[in-house]
Design a protein around this motif. Structure first.
Motif, PDB file in Angstrom:
ATOM      1  N   ASN A   1       0.829  -1.197   0.000  1.00 52.83           N
ATOM      2  CA  ASN A   1       0.000   0.000   0.000  1.00 52.83           C
ATOM      3  C   ASN A   1       0.871   1.258   0.000  1.00 52.83           C
ATOM      4  O   ASN A   1       0.596   2.216  -0.725  1.00 52.83           O
ATOM      5  CB  ASN A   1      -0.934   0.000   1.215  1.00 52.83           C
ATOM      6  N   ASP A   2       1.935   1.259   0.800  1.00 55.37           N
ATOM      7  CA  ASP A   2       2.847   2.398   0.859  1.00 55.37           C
ATOM      8  C   ASP A   2       3.539   2.616  -0.484  1.00 55.37           C
ATOM      9  O   ASP A   2       3.670   3.763  -0.951  1.00 55.37           O
ATOM     10  CB  ASP A   2       3.878   2.158   1.959  1.00 55.37           C
TER      11      ASP A   2
ATOM     12  N   GLN B   1       1.083   4.162  -2.908  1.00 48.53           N
ATOM     13  CA  GLN B   1       0.876   5.579  -2.616  1.00 48.53           C
ATOM     14  C   GLN B   1       2.039   6.419  -3.134  1.00 48.53           C
ATOM     15  O   GLN B   1       1.829   7.511  -3.680  1.00 48.53           O
ATOM     16  CB  GLN B   1       0.708   5.800  -1.108  1.00 48.53           C
ATOM     17  N   LYS B   2       3.260   5.932  -2.998  1.00 52.31           N
ATOM     18  CA  LYS B   2       4.421   6.658  -3.506  1.00 52.31           C
ATOM     19  C   LYS B   2       4.404   6.743  -5.022  1.00 52.31           C
ATOM     20  O   LYS B   2       4.751   7.782  -5.605  1.00 52.31           O
ATOM     21  CB  LYS B   2       5.712   6.010  -3.014  1.00 52.31           C
TER      22      LYS B   2
END
Length: 68
Positions: A46-47, A50-51
Motif C-alpha cells: 500500500n505504501d 501511494q508513492k
C-alpha cells in the motif's frame, strides 16, 4: 517413543501439560508471526502504491506547469 493406546499418547507419559502447552505456544507464535508478516506485506504494498501515485501526480503537475 511407543504408545500402546491413544490415551497414553495424549498423556505423554505424565508430561502432557508440558508437551501440549509447548505445542500450543509454538502454534500460537507461528500463527501470530504469519499474521504479522501478511499485514506488514500488505502495508508495504500500500505504501509503495501511494508513492507511485504521488510521483505520477507530481509529474503531471510538472508537465502542466511547463505548458503555462
Amino acid at each position: 517413543m511407543y504408545f500402546d493406546t491413544f490415551s497414553d499418547f495424549i498423556a505423554m507419559g505424565g508430561y502432557a501439560a508440558y508437551v501440549w502447552s509447548a505445542f500450543g505456544i509454538t502454534l500460537f507464535c507461528m500463527l501470530a508471526l504469519y499474521w504479522k508478516s501478511v499485514s506488514q506485506g500488505k502495508a508495504l504494498l500500500n505504501d509503495i502504491q501511494q508513492k507511485i501515485d504521488r510521483e505520477a501526480r507530481r509529474q503531471a503537475a510538472k508537465k502542466m506547469e511547463n505548458t503555462l
